[in-house]
Design a protein around this motif. Sequence first.
Motif, PDB file in Angstrom:
ATOM      1  N   UNK A   7       0.828  -1.204   0.000  1.00  0.00           N
ATOM      2  CA  UNK A   7       0.000   0.000   0.000  1.00  0.00           C
ATOM      3  C   UNK A   7       0.861   1.252   0.000  1.00  0.00           C
ATOM      4  N   UNK A   8       1.908   1.270   0.832  1.00  0.00           N
ATOM      5  CA  UNK A   8       2.779   2.449   0.914  1.00  0.00           C
ATOM      6  C   UNK A   8       3.479   2.701  -0.415  1.00  0.00           C
ATOM      7  N   UNK A   9       3.903   1.641  -1.092  1.00  0.00           N
ATOM      8  CA  UNK A   9       4.566   1.815  -2.387  1.00  0.00           C
ATOM      9  C   UNK A   9       3.588   2.348  -3.428  1.00  0.00           C
ATOM     10  N   UNK A  10       2.338   1.925  -3.333  1.00  0.00           N
ATOM     11  CA  UNK A  10       1.302   2.434  -4.241  1.00  0.00           C
ATOM     12  C   UNK A  10       1.078   3.928  -4.013  1.00  0.00           C
ATOM     13  N   UNK A  11       1.080   4.340  -2.748  1.00  0.00           N
ATOM     14  CA  UNK A  11       0.852   5.748  -2.410  1.00  0.00           C
ATOM     15  C   UNK A  11       1.987   6.633  -2.922  1.00  0.00           C
ATOM     16  N   UNK A  12       3.229   6.230  -2.669  1.00  0.00           N
ATOM     17  CA  UNK A  12       4.355   7.102  -3.047  1.00  0.00           C
ATOM     18  C   UNK A  12       4.519   7.192  -4.562  1.00  0.00           C
ATOM     19  N   UNK A  13       3.978   6.227  -5.295  1.00  0.00           N
ATOM     20  CA  UNK A  13       4.048   6.290  -6.764  1.00  0.00           C
ATOM     21  C   UNK A  13       2.988   7.229  -7.339  1.00  0.00           C
ATOM     22  N   UNK A  14       2.000   7.576  -6.519  1.00  0.00           N
ATOM     23  CA  UNK A  14       0.922   8.446  -6.985  1.00  0.00           C
ATOM     24  C   UNK A  14       1.430   9.888  -7.088  1.00  0.00           C
TER      25      UNK A  14
ATOM     26  N   UNK B 211      12.207   7.699   5.912  1.00  0.00           N
ATOM     27  CA  UNK B 211      11.904   9.111   5.710  1.00  0.00           C
ATOM     28  C   UNK B 211      13.061   9.999   6.151  1.00  0.00           C
ATOM     29  N   UNK B 212      13.679   9.677   7.291  1.00  0.00           N
ATOM     30  CA  UNK B 212      14.785  10.488   7.790  1.00  0.00           C
ATOM     31  C   UNK B 212      15.976  10.475   6.845  1.00  0.00           C
ATOM     32  N   UNK B 213      16.141   9.373   6.115  1.00  0.00           N
ATOM     33  CA  UNK B 213      17.232   9.271   5.146  1.00  0.00           C
ATOM     34  C   UNK B 213      16.779   9.639   3.731  1.00  0.00           C
ATOM     35  N   UNK B 214      15.586  10.241   3.645  1.00  0.00           N
ATOM     36  CA  UNK B 214      15.016  10.668   2.359  1.00  0.00           C
ATOM     37  C   UNK B 214      14.936   9.485   1.381  1.00  0.00           C
ATOM     38  N   UNK B 215      14.413   8.383   1.887  1.00  0.00           N
ATOM     39  CA  UNK B 215      14.338   7.161   1.097  1.00  0.00           C
ATOM     40  C   UNK B 215      12.900   6.661   0.908  1.00  0.00           C
ATOM     41  N   UNK B 216      11.909   7.479   1.225  1.00  0.00           N
ATOM     42  CA  UNK B 216      10.525   7.025   1.034  1.00  0.00           C
ATOM     43  C   UNK B 216      10.229   6.707  -0.427  1.00  0.00           C
ATOM     44  N   UNK B 217      10.892   7.398  -1.339  1.00  0.00           N
ATOM     45  CA  UNK B 217      10.682   7.141  -2.768  1.00  0.00           C
ATOM     46  C   UNK B 217      11.140   5.746  -3.166  1.00  0.00           C
TER      47      UNK B 217
ATOM     48  N   UNK C 276       4.094  16.421  -1.330  1.00  0.00           N
ATOM     49  CA  UNK C 276       4.380  16.203   0.087  1.00  0.00           C
ATOM     50  C   UNK C 276       5.751  15.557   0.258  1.00  0.00           C
ATOM     51  N   UNK C 277       6.048  14.596  -0.590  1.00  0.00           N
ATOM     52  CA  UNK C 277       7.314  13.871  -0.502  1.00  0.00           C
ATOM     53  C   UNK C 277       8.499  14.797  -0.721  1.00  0.00           C
ATOM     54  N   UNK C 278       8.344  15.772  -1.612  1.00  0.00           N
ATOM     55  CA  UNK C 278       9.452  16.668  -1.975  1.00  0.00           C
ATOM     56  C   UNK C 278       9.483  17.956  -1.168  1.00  0.00           C
ATOM     57  N   UNK C 279       8.539  18.126  -0.256  1.00  0.00           N
ATOM     58  CA  UNK C 279       8.438  19.388   0.493  1.00  0.00           C
ATOM     59  C   UNK C 279       9.391  19.381   1.696  1.00  0.00           C
ATOM     60  N   UNK C 280      10.439  20.217   1.679  1.00  0.00           N
ATOM     61  CA  UNK C 280      11.390  20.234   2.796  1.00  0.00           C
ATOM     62  C   UNK C 280      10.805  20.803   4.086  1.00  0.00           C
ATOM     63  N   UNK C 281       9.667  21.494   3.968  1.00  0.00           N
ATOM     64  CA  UNK C 281       9.041  22.076   5.156  1.00  0.00           C
ATOM     65  C   UNK C 281       8.279  21.034   5.980  1.00  0.00           C
ATOM     66  N   UNK C 282       8.036  19.865   5.369  1.00  0.00           N
ATOM     67  CA  UNK C 282       7.346  18.784   6.073  1.00  0.00           C
ATOM     68  C   UNK C 282       8.398  17.852   6.659  1.00  0.00           C
ATOM     69  N   UNK C 283       8.316  17.587   7.944  1.00  0.00           N
ATOM     70  CA  UNK C 283       9.337  16.780   8.617  1.00  0.00           C
ATOM     71  C   UNK C 283       9.249  15.309   8.214  1.00  0.00           C
ATOM     72  N   UNK C 284      10.327  14.586   8.496  1.00  0.00           N
ATOM     73  CA  UNK C 284      10.369  13.151   8.191  1.00  0.00           C
ATOM     74  C   UNK C 284       9.277  12.417   8.956  1.00  0.00           C
ATOM     75  N   UNK C 285       9.067  12.798  10.206  1.00  0.00           N
ATOM     76  CA  UNK C 285       8.033  12.157  11.019  1.00  0.00           C
ATOM     77  C   UNK C 285       6.644  12.402  10.447  1.00  0.00           C
ATOM     78  N   UNK C 286       6.414  13.607   9.932  1.00  0.00           N
ATOM     79  CA  UNK C 286       5.107  13.934   9.367  1.00  0.00           C
ATOM     80  C   UNK C 286       4.849  13.146   8.081  1.00  0.00           C
ATOM     81  N   UNK C 287       5.885  13.023   7.248  1.00  0.00           N
ATOM     82  CA  UNK C 287       5.731  12.276   5.999  1.00  0.00           C
ATOM     83  C   UNK C 287       5.427  10.808   6.269  1.00  0.00           C
ATOM     84  N   UNK C 288       6.174  10.226   7.203  1.00  0.00           N
ATOM     85  CA  UNK C 288       5.940   8.820   7.525  1.00  0.00           C
ATOM     86  C   UNK C 288       4.578   8.637   8.190  1.00  0.00           C
ATOM     87  N   UNK C 289       4.170   9.630   8.996  1.00  0.00           N
ATOM     88  CA  UNK C 289       2.877   9.552   9.677  1.00  0.00           C
ATOM     89  C   UNK C 289       1.722   9.534   8.688  1.00  0.00           C
ATOM     90  N   UNK C 290       1.869  10.230   7.562  1.00  0.00           N
ATOM     91  CA  UNK C 290       0.823  10.235   6.535  1.00  0.00           C
ATOM     92  C   UNK C 290       0.606   8.828   5.999  1.00  0.00           C
TER      93      UNK C 290
END
Length: 207
Positions: A34-41, A111-117, A47-61
């Motif tokens: 499911x997570x891989x499906x979301x990040x491909x959308x 997320x902290x290592x900018x690897x959600x993609x 959100x993924x590329x926004x530096x103003x959103x923290x790693x914790x916030x991105x993973x929380x989504x």
Amino acid sequence: MADLSTLARPYAKAAFDYANENGVVNEWEDFLFIASTIVKDTSFQPLLDNPAVSAEQKSAVLVDLYDTQVASDNDSAFKLLLKNNQGHSHDGNVRYPPVSTELSNFVIQLSEHERLALLPEVYEHYRHHKALSLKQLDAYVTSAYPLTDAQRELLQSRLAASLNASVVIHESVDASLLAGATIKVGDKVIDDSMRGKLQQLKTQLTA
């Protein structure tokens, strides 16, 4: 720079090793799918590329979407997608548990290592580790013409003997191959097509 598949391998192995040791292989596979499906959308990319959103916030989504859309009593598009996922082992009445603390921490690390993609590649490598643990591999065979029953059985038995595992063959036809077939198992590709042989000959002649 290393390609995405190479970068994803250690994360996938760490994820599978933990899940396998703790008996939560299917739960982690469900979330990673499911997570891989979301990040491909494309709608998730801002959100993924926004530096103003923290790693914790991105993973929380990702975690919140899974918990509210899958690990709930309500039907949802994500839950239907998961049930229809090819090769999924659960029956139709399964209840999906919410994301565990350990899995959430894994997503935070990505997320902290900018690897959600990398999640789509992590998911594919994770599935590969699972198949190996079950001694079952997927072989993707593309042939110039549909395989006969005899050809399919021979190919399956030879691959099983070579790989020391049971093999599930996924077939497709590509007339542009002219003759023969290509076989992909994991990262390995065998090109035994006429088109491939002609390309090799062309490369040798122009080298």
